[in-house]
Design an enzyme around this catalytic site. Sequence first.
Site, PDB file in Angstrom:
ATOM      1  N   CYS A  26      -1.777  -4.746  -0.739  1.00 35.32           N
ATOM      2  CA  CYS A  26      -0.601  -4.110  -1.567  1.00 35.32           C
ATOM      3  C   CYS A  26      -1.432  -3.789  -2.915  1.00 35.32           C
ATOM      4  CB  CYS A  26       0.560  -5.046  -1.646  1.00 35.32           C
ATOM      5  SG  CYS A  26       0.219  -6.794  -1.953  1.00 35.32           S
ATOM      6  N   GLY A  27      -2.546  -3.216  -2.701  1.00 36.23           N
ATOM      7  CA  GLY A  27      -2.907  -2.769  -3.917  1.00 36.23           C
ATOM      8  C   GLY A  27      -3.454  -3.849  -4.911  1.00 36.23           C
TER       9      GLY A  27
END
Lengths: 299, 79
Positions: free
Chosen positions: A89-90
Site C-alpha cells: 500500500c505504498g
Amino acid sequence: MANLKDIRTRIASVKSTQQVTSAMKMVSAAKLRKAQDAIIQMRPYADKLSEVLYSVSSNLSSDIENKYAKRSSTNKVLIVAITSNRGLCGGFNSNVIKRTVELVSVTYKDLAKKNKVDVVAIGKKAVDGLKSKGIKVSNSYLELYDKLNFASVSEIAQTIMDSYANGDYDHIELVYNQFKNAAIQNLVNEQFLPVGDLTQTETEPKPKKSGYKPSYFFEPSMQEIVVKIIPQSLKIQFFKAILDSVASEHGARMTAMHKATDNAFELIRELKLNYNKARQASITNEILEIVSGANAMKG
Amino acid sequence: MLYLEIISPEKLLFAGEITIIKLPGVSGSFEIMKNHVPIISTLKQGKIKVKETSGIVSYFDVEGGLVEASNNEVKVLVE
C-alpha cells in the site's frame, strides 16, 4: 536480443501480475467504501458527545478532578504506532514507522536514552518495521483488524488509558494516517493523553437554530457526568484514529495498485514491441538462410 | 410527540417518533415524555424501553451511555 520464448513467458507473467493488481485495486475500492461508511456512521455519535461535553464543561467553573489530566512533569512517554496488517500500500506503513523512529530518536531523545519511551504497535507492519529499525516494541495488537468494532477498539483504548491513569506514562501519542480522500493521507502524530482543555474542543457545537440554549437538568451532578464522558470521548478519539487508519490503508492500496496496473500495462507494451522485433528478426533470418541456401544450390 | 434517536459508535440504532421512553439512569430508572425539562444524564447497564407513536414497544440492551433531551428531542448515546 532475448529469444522469443523468454519474452513470451515474461509477457504472460506480467499479464497475470497485472490481473492481480487490478483485482486488488477493485477489492480496495470496495473496502474503502465500507471504511468510509464506518467513519460517517460514527460521526453523529462523536459530534453529540463533544457537544454534551462542551455544554457540561462550559457550565463548570472550577477544574474537575480528572485522572486523565495533565501532570507537572513528563517522565515517561508512550507512542502508539497504528499501521495495517498487510503491505502493498505504498508509503502508508513506512511513513508511520519513519515518524515513530523520528519521535523516538529526535523528539524524545533524552527520555529514550534513559529507556523511558515505550512503543505500542497496532498492526503487523509496525511490529516488523520497528523491529528492523532496532526499536523495541513493548506491546502489540495484531488481531484487531480481523474483527474491527467499537468494543474491541475500546478494550485496547481502555488498557492504554489505564496505564496513563496508573502513572505508568505521563504522555501518550498516537501516530497514524489521517484519511483525507482516497488519494491523500495525512500522517499525524496526535496527543492522546493528557486530555486538553475541555472547553477547547475542536468541533465547537453550532448554536441551535433558534438561538435558544436550554438550561439543562443534570443527573447525577455535572462533575460525575464529566468524569463519565471523558473516558468515552477518549475511546471515540482512539476509535476514530483506527477507522481513519483503515480507510487510509485502503485508499493508499487503491492508489498503489492503480499505479502498479498502469506500470504493468506500460511494461507489456514494451515487451510486445520487443517480441515483435525479435519475431521479425527471426523471420528475416530464416528467409536469408533459405535464399542463401538456394543460391548455393544454384551456384 | 417526541423525536428519539438512539446512536451507537457504529450505527444509528433507532430514529423515529415516540410517545414514551424508559431509561436506566445511574441514580435510578426514569421516563421521558413530551415536554420534559431539558436533561442530561448518564445511564447504567440495563434496558431501554421505547413506545413508538404507532404503539409498537421495543427494547434495547445497553452497557451504559448518555442521554440528552431538549425541545422534545431525545438523543441516547449507547455503548
